[in-house]
Design an enzyme around this catalytic site. Sequence first.
Site, short mmCIF file in Angstrom:
data_model
loop_
_atom_site.label_atom_id
_atom_site.label_comp_id
_atom_site.label_asym_id
_atom_site.label_seq_id
_atom_site.Cartn_x
_atom_site.Cartn_y
_atom_site.Cartn_z
N ASP A 36 1.13 -1.38 0.06
CA ASP A 36 0.00 0.15 -0.07
C ASP A 36 1.05 1.13 -0.24
O ASP A 36 1.85 1.33 1.11
CB ASP A 36 -1.24 -0.08 1.40
CG ASP A 36 -2.11 -1.28 1.29
OD1 ASP A 36 -2.76 -0.65 0.15
OD2 ASP A 36 -2.29 -1.72 1.82
N MET A 69 -2.01 4.31 -3.99
CA MET A 69 -2.99 5.74 -4.07
C MET A 69 -2.26 6.91 -3.63
O MET A 69 -1.76 7.06 -2.02
CB MET A 69 -3.69 5.27 -1.98
CG MET A 69 -3.99 3.97 -2.48
SD MET A 69 -4.84 3.02 0.04
CE MET A 69 -3.13 2.30 -0.13
N GLY A 143 -6.51 4.96 2.91
CA GLY A 143 -6.06 5.58 4.19
C GLY A 143 -5.84 5.02 5.43
O GLY A 143 -4.18 4.81 5.59
N GLY A 145 -4.92 1.05 7.24
CA GLY A 145 -5.85 -0.04 8.01
C GLY A 145 -6.86 0.02 8.95
O GLY A 145 -7.42 0.84 9.51
N GLY A 146 -7.15 -1.39 9.39
CA GLY A 146 -8.13 -2.00 10.51
C GLY A 146 -9.79 -1.21 10.63
O GLY A 146 -10.15 -0.91 11.27
N GLY A 177 -10.29 -3.69 2.08
CA GLY A 177 -10.29 -3.28 3.45
C GLY A 177 -11.44 -3.88 3.68
O GLY A 177 -12.27 -4.25 3.84
N GLY A 178 -11.11 -4.09 5.47
CA GLY A 178 -11.57 -4.99 5.96
C GLY A 178 -12.74 -6.10 6.40
O GLY A 178 -13.00 -7.00 6.87
N GLY A 198 -4.87 -7.00 5.67
CA GLY A 198 -4.37 -6.33 6.40
C GLY A 198 -4.24 -6.98 8.00
O GLY A 198 -3.22 -7.83 8.59
N SER A 199 -4.53 -5.80 8.48
CA SER A 199 -4.93 -6.50 9.73
C SER A 199 -5.49 -7.71 10.95
O SER A 199 -5.16 -8.68 11.40
CB SER A 199 -6.32 -5.36 10.66
OG SER A 199 -6.86 -5.56 9.78
C1 DX5 Z 1 -6.36 0.87 2.73
C2 DX5 Z 1 -5.77 -0.62 2.41
C3 DX5 Z 1 -5.43 -1.09 2.35
C4 DX5 Z 1 -5.44 -1.78 4.26
C5 DX5 Z 1 -6.11 -2.79 4.34
O1 DX5 Z 1 -6.31 2.27 2.32
O2 DX5 Z 1 -5.74 -0.29 0.84
O3 DX5 Z 1 -5.04 -2.77 1.59
O4 DX5 Z 1 -3.96 -1.70 3.74
O5 DX5 Z 1 -6.07 -2.93 5.40
P1 DX5 Z 1 -7.18 -4.07 6.67
O6 DX5 Z 1 -7.11 -5.50 6.18
O7 DX5 Z 1 -6.93 -3.92 8.00
O8 DX5 Z 1 -8.53 -3.05 5.90
ZN ZN Z 2 -4.41 -1.67 -0.38
#
Ligand code: DX5
Ligand code: ZN
Length: 220
Positions: A36, A69, A143, A145-146, A177-178, A198-199
Amino acid sequence: MAQHTPKIAPSVLAADFSQLGAEVAAVPDADWIHVDIMDGHFVPNLSFGADITAAINRVTEKDLDVHLMIENPEKWVDNYIKAGADCIVFHVEATDDHVELAKYLRSQGVRAGFSLRPGTPIEDYLDDLEYFDEVIVMSVEPGFGGQSFMPEQLEKVRTLRRVIDERGLNTIIEIDGGIGEKTIAAAAEAGCDAFVAGSAVYGAEDPNAAVQTLRALASK
Ligand code: DX5
Ligand code: ZN
């Protein structure tokens, strides 16, 4: 229906940046590593850039799924190609000519992807899918994670699945995302091929077990 075995792409945004090598090595069963890139302008957060991406590339054989991004992606893509990106996904909101940029990426030997913010409709881009190897549907505001999964974004996934299948395209639908144990099955059901986490991966006690569990849930 999704045509591939579900691909799981852990996002190193949620990893411990002080030991990125070990964090990447901790997910041997991942399909891709999701990288990211945030510039503090397109999104109100800053992550890291091409040098760190190159460092990640040095410690893994896995494909890097680079999610830009950033504003003016056309100015920066060469740096990420040099850094070892296998797929470069930019935001349609950040560029004037998404097809031109996709063509350029493919001409440089990398896969091309686009992503859209939750508020951006997919309809304007359906005619251009043939230029893209991947679409990232954002299920959170980009923007950070989590954040919590936005289930209404699955409507975009259903539309994409239908159009991609009707036209016999190979474009991969990835959701970002999520995504976690509670949300991945619904995303798979809607037609996603690939899943960023991610998380749910790096927040787990055993990140590789989390990858396996997520893939199993997406395969049902
Ligand atoms: C958010 C990022 C995602 C983020 C996902 O802007 O593009 O890739 O790291 O994180 P989780 O899985 O924790 O939502
Ligand atoms: Zn991403």
